[in-house]
Design an enzyme around this catalytic site. Structure first.
Site, mmCIF file in Angstrom:
data_model
loop_
_atom_site.group_PDB
_atom_site.id
_atom_site.type_symbol
_atom_site.label_atom_id
_atom_site.label_comp_id
_atom_site.label_asym_id
_atom_site.label_seq_id
_atom_site.Cartn_x
_atom_site.Cartn_y
_atom_site.Cartn_z
ATOM 1 N N TYR A 52 92.874 -15.195 29.325
ATOM 2 C CA TYR A 52 92.423 -16.482 29.864
ATOM 3 C C TYR A 52 91.074 -16.281 30.543
ATOM 4 C CZ TYR A 52 95.582 -20.358 29.230
ATOM 5 O OH TYR A 52 96.261 -21.405 28.693
ATOM 6 N N GLU A 54 88.877 -19.142 31.733
ATOM 7 C CA GLU A 54 88.266 -20.433 32.078
ATOM 8 C C GLU A 54 87.004 -20.231 32.902
ATOM 9 O OE1 GLU A 54 91.992 -20.811 32.644
ATOM 10 O OE2 GLU A 54 92.310 -22.969 32.300
ATOM 11 N N ASP A 198 74.272 -33.182 14.201
ATOM 12 C CA ASP A 198 75.512 -32.489 13.856
ATOM 13 C C ASP A 198 75.231 -31.732 12.557
ATOM 14 O OD1 ASP A 198 77.937 -31.726 12.826
ATOM 15 O OD2 ASP A 198 78.961 -33.617 13.264
ATOM 16 N N THR A 224 80.054 -26.709 13.483
ATOM 17 C CA THR A 224 81.184 -25.810 13.320
ATOM 18 C C THR A 224 80.612 -24.449 12.942
ATOM 19 O OG1 THR A 224 81.367 -26.627 11.063
ATOM 20 C CG2 THR A 224 82.929 -27.505 12.668
ATOM 21 N N LYS A 227 81.706 -23.093 8.175
ATOM 22 C CA LYS A 227 81.317 -23.658 6.878
ATOM 23 C C LYS A 227 80.247 -22.745 6.250
ATOM 24 C CE LYS A 227 82.650 -28.417 7.961
ATOM 25 N NZ LYS A 227 82.744 -28.661 9.418
ATOM 26 N N ARG A 233 86.856 -20.205 12.407
ATOM 27 C CA ARG A 233 87.032 -21.624 12.694
ATOM 28 C C ARG A 233 86.633 -21.885 14.148
ATOM 29 N NH1 ARG A 233 89.015 -25.477 9.584
ATOM 30 N NH2 ARG A 233 88.795 -23.949 7.927
HETATM 31 N N1 DSN Z 1 86.619 -31.687 7.279
HETATM 32 C C1 DSN Z 1 85.202 -31.404 7.243
HETATM 33 C C2 DSN Z 1 84.655 -31.502 5.857
HETATM 34 O O1 DSN Z 1 85.370 -31.177 4.932
HETATM 35 O O2 DSN Z 1 83.504 -31.856 5.680
HETATM 36 C C3 DSN Z 1 84.421 -32.226 8.202
HETATM 37 O O3 DSN Z 1 84.911 -32.054 9.453
#
Ligand code: DSN
Length: 416
Positions: A52, A54, A198, A224, A227, A233
């Site tokens: 933890y 925080e 974003d 994120t 990707k 993740r």
């Molecule tokens: N679920 C994602 C996507 O596939 O683009 C977006 O958050």
């Protein structure tokens, strides 16, 4: 692999083993997925999950955070160096939570936001009425031109002047063209709005230098990490230094508790990987592969939305084949090709059906596939869509797909 788990919990171990087989045997064209490296997976599966922590480095609410501090500081420094930003929060558990924190840091409920329409390429957190964003804030939206199917910057500017948003959000989940961040900055300045980019889908392309960076233009950038960036993740929020304190308190304590230190460690590993020359080659190969795949599919008679792609993905209008996006997704699934149905601009069909497929090349490029392999994949896709749902034809493609994929290692599974 997973010997201890296999003994202690065979049901979960079997599901993981099945997914290892699935990820190995199938062609993954989900534009938002990738294969994390062995180093990223090791950090994700490390004992840092036990801690933890925080608070923020040097300012924690629990004892024993010295190693968490090391990890988080490295992650912050590496991501700022990677994207040329002044401040970073690396604790967000997901892209949606990063966007929520970015809004909380800059707005009060009821404020106005201008975002991209979900059915023309945006994201749920850019104002969908079924998402917290559409419930807490007042949204107006911009979209794409009907003919060109590229962002309608003129209409976006007109709407911004009339609507006077406190924040403009750009970035997309299903848009295949370069986004003109300078233009968004110009309009944001004109109407006095904060600019949030974003970049979740294109973060790896930006890190690799094949998509212009939002860093010179945006007040805040969310992303994120799993990707095109090929990390674990999770998510990040980058900002100008003047927003840093507000962003940090919007993440903790406002919207999250303890950070996932193991995920932060894995993010740090991924940021270091993305700073290597090899990652630049990878990012360039993603785009070259997407263009090759789009070209081959167009050559086979499929309509590519906006006529092609500048990035890692393409939207394919399957209505010209007299099938729906859902039918196309199911057909490809039966042939061993994983992709998702997706609305195309001005789609007459509902979101659970759609007229489109979204195809992306980050995962296949991570396996070392090149442009000639995109021709092979396009051939499988065209043959499957033409098979009219015939089980034996799709089974035959599936076995050829398996033979094809067996020639390529999978980072984190059969490669590093
Ligand atoms: N679920 C994602 C996507 O596939 O683009 C977006 O958050």
């Amino acid at each position: 692999m997973h010997e201890i788990l296999a003994t202690q919990d065979p049901e979960i171990a079997a599901a993981i083993a099945d997914d290892i087989r699935r990820q190995t045997d199938e062609i993954n064209l989900i534009a938002s997925e990738n294969y994390a490296s062995s180093a990223v997976l090791e950090a994700t599966g490390s004992v840092l999950t036990n801690k933890y922590a925080e608070g923020y480095p040097g300012r924690r609410y629990y004892a024993g955070c010295e190693n968490a501090d090391t990890v988080e500081t490295l992650a912050i420094d590496r991501v700022n160096a990677l994207f040329g930003t002044e401040a970073a929060n690396v604790q967000s558990h997901s892209g949606s939570q990063a966007n929520m924190a970015a809004y909380f840091a800059t707005l009060t409920p009821g404020d106005r936001i201008l975002g991209m329409q979900l059915d023309q390429g945006g994201h749920l957190t850019h104002g969908s009425p079924v998402n917290f964003s559409g419930k807490l804030y007042e949204f107006a939206s911009y979209g794409v031109l009907r003919e060109e199917e590229t962002i309608d910057y003129e209409a976006m500017a007109t709407t911004a002047r009339e609507f006077k948003p406190a924040l403009i959000v750009t970035g997309a989940t299903a848009y295949s063209r370069i986004i003109d961040f300078a233009r968004f900055r110009e309009i944001s300045d004109e109407v006095g709005a904060v600019l949030l980019v974003d970049m979740a889908h294109i973060a790896g392309l930006i890190a690799g230098g094949v998509h212009p960076s939002p860093a010179p233009y945006a007040d805040l950038i969310t992303s994120t990490t799993h990707k095109t960036l090929r990390g674990p993740r999770g998510a990040i929020i980058l900002s100008r230094r003047s927003f840093a304190r507000k962003v940090n308190s919007a993440v903790f304590p406002n919207s999250q508790g303890g950070p996932m230190v193991h995920a932060i460690a894995a993010k740090a590993v991924a940021f270091a990987e993305a700073a290597t020359p090899g990652f630049k080659d990878y990012a360039a190969a993603i785009v070259a592969n997407a263009q090759a795949l789009a070209g081959a599919l167009a050559g086979g008679g499929l309509r590519i939305v906006s006529g092609g792609t500048d990035n890692h993905l393409m939207l394919v209008d399957v209505s010209t084949r007299d099938i729906t996006g859902q039918e196309a997704e199911d057909t490809l699934r039966a042939a061993g090709i994983i992709a998702n149905k997706n609305a195309i601009p001005f789609d007459p069909l509902p979101p659970r059906v759609t007229s489109g497929l979204r195809l992306g090349t980050p995962a296949v490029t991570s396996r070392g596939m090149g442009q000639a392999d995109m021709d092979t994949i396009a051939g499988f896709i065209l043959e499957a869509l033409d098979a009219g749902g015939g089980d034996s034809a799709l089974a035959s493609i599936r076995s050829r797909v398996k033979r094809f994929t067996s020639a390529f290692s999978v980072p984190g599974i059969s490669g590093s």
